[in-house]
Design a protein around this motif. Structure first.
Motif: not given
Length: 323
Positions: A142, A157, A161, A165-166, A168, A181, A184-187, A205
């Motif tokens: 992450t 980002i 991605k 990777s995850t 944030v 987002r 591609g951002a997960d959070l 996380l």
């Protein structure tokens, strides 16, 4: 040629077009007829008198360019006149012509405009060396990025991605968070209305790598969301570099706190980053997996307006000058 001069340390109004001599490429260097130049926060700091160029670098601002090779210095092997290139330069990017060592230039990816290509060097060099080299981000881990909607942030980002990777991010508005987002951002966390520490803990996380351009009280808060053995990389200090902090979490979590600057590095060091990008990132460009996000372009003569926009921090992605 026309280039942008800094008439005195100050606000955007000190940037004015001026007539200057066309630079002459030396051993291993190429002269680039600049078609577009990226605008970055180090340019703003140079204009304010806070980030002087390294010895021997041009006084004209501008760290990334895209254009066509106009002339070759002695010993140049890779490029020929007419080749389309983008390049990381020590300075002098806000101009009709700029000189760069051939090892710090890369071919423009197929199908990319000059404006898109000019948005690559500074941001992708910075993200690669700090997130993947110094930070050691691995697939499945992450990444936390502060300033997710900036040129550096949007690049981080997309690249993280694409490499598994995850991600944030923190950003300063709901609109910016949505843009992150979309990339591609997960959070995405609105730092004006939310505490990123609380949000990440609620989401269960922890960050294995943190890319921080804020500093100040974010340093201690980064410790709180960092995973065991996490790497925290400082690339700027928008909230200040001097802090009073408890370093106990650094020891208990076995954290790595590091940082770097890119501009003073040698030609050879930057060439090493360029080769890593060409091997790993250029195939992603060719495959259409990532593409620089351009927020707005300005003509070269309006560099002052580009700086004013960047200072307002309302942009999402890159600001570019068209030459």
């Amino acid at each position: 040629m026309t280039a942008i001069a800094i008439t005195a340390a100050g606000g955007p109004e000190v940037l004015v077009p001026a007539r200057m001599a066309v630079p002459v490429p030396g051993q291993g260097e190429i002269l680039v007829k600049v078609k577009a130049a990226g605008v970055n926060r180090p340019d703003l700091m140079q204009r304010q008198g806070l980030y002087p160029p390294p010895p021997g670098a041009p006084l004209t601002p501008g760290l990334e360019i895209a254009g066509e090779v106009a002339a070759l210095g002695t010993g140049v092997q890779r490029y020929e006149t007419g080749d389309r290139v983008c390049a990381l330069v020590q300075g002098g990017g806000y101009a009709e012509y700029a000189v760069v060592h051939e090892d710090n230039a890369l071919p423009i990816p197929p199908g990319f405009s000059f404006e898109e290509a000019a948005a690559i060097p500074e941001t992708f060099f910075t993200v690669w060396t700090n997130v993947f080299d110094r930070g050691g981000l691995q697939e499945g881990q992450t990444l936390l990025v502060h300033g997710g909607s900036s040129g550096i942030g949007t690049t981080a980002i997309m690249l993280a991605k694409a490499l598994g990777s995850t991600v944030v991010v923190t950003a300063g508005s709901d609109e910016k968070c949505q843009a992150c987002r979309d990339l591609g951002a997960d959070l995405a966390i609105n730092y004006r209305t939310q505490d990123f520490v609380a949000v990440m803990k609620e989401a269960k996380l922890e960050a294995h790598v943190i890319l921080d351009m804020v500093g100040g009280d974010y340093v201690a808060r980064n410790f709180r969301v960092a995973a065991m053995n996490a790497r925290i990389v400082q690339i700027a200090f928008q909230k200040g570099s001097k802090i009073d902090i408890d370093l106990m979490p650094l020891m208990l979590k076995r954290l790595y706190l590091t940082g770097s600057t890119l501009r003073p590095r040698s030609v050879a060091e930057k060439a090493e980053i360029a080769r890593a990008l060409e091997d790993t990132v250029w195939p992603l460009f060719a495959g259409g997996q990532i593409r620089p996000k351009i927020f707005r372009t300005f003509p070269l003569a309006k560099a002052c307006d580009a700086h004013a926009l960047l200072e307002q921090s309302e942009h999402i992605g890159k600001v570019v000058l068209k030459v």
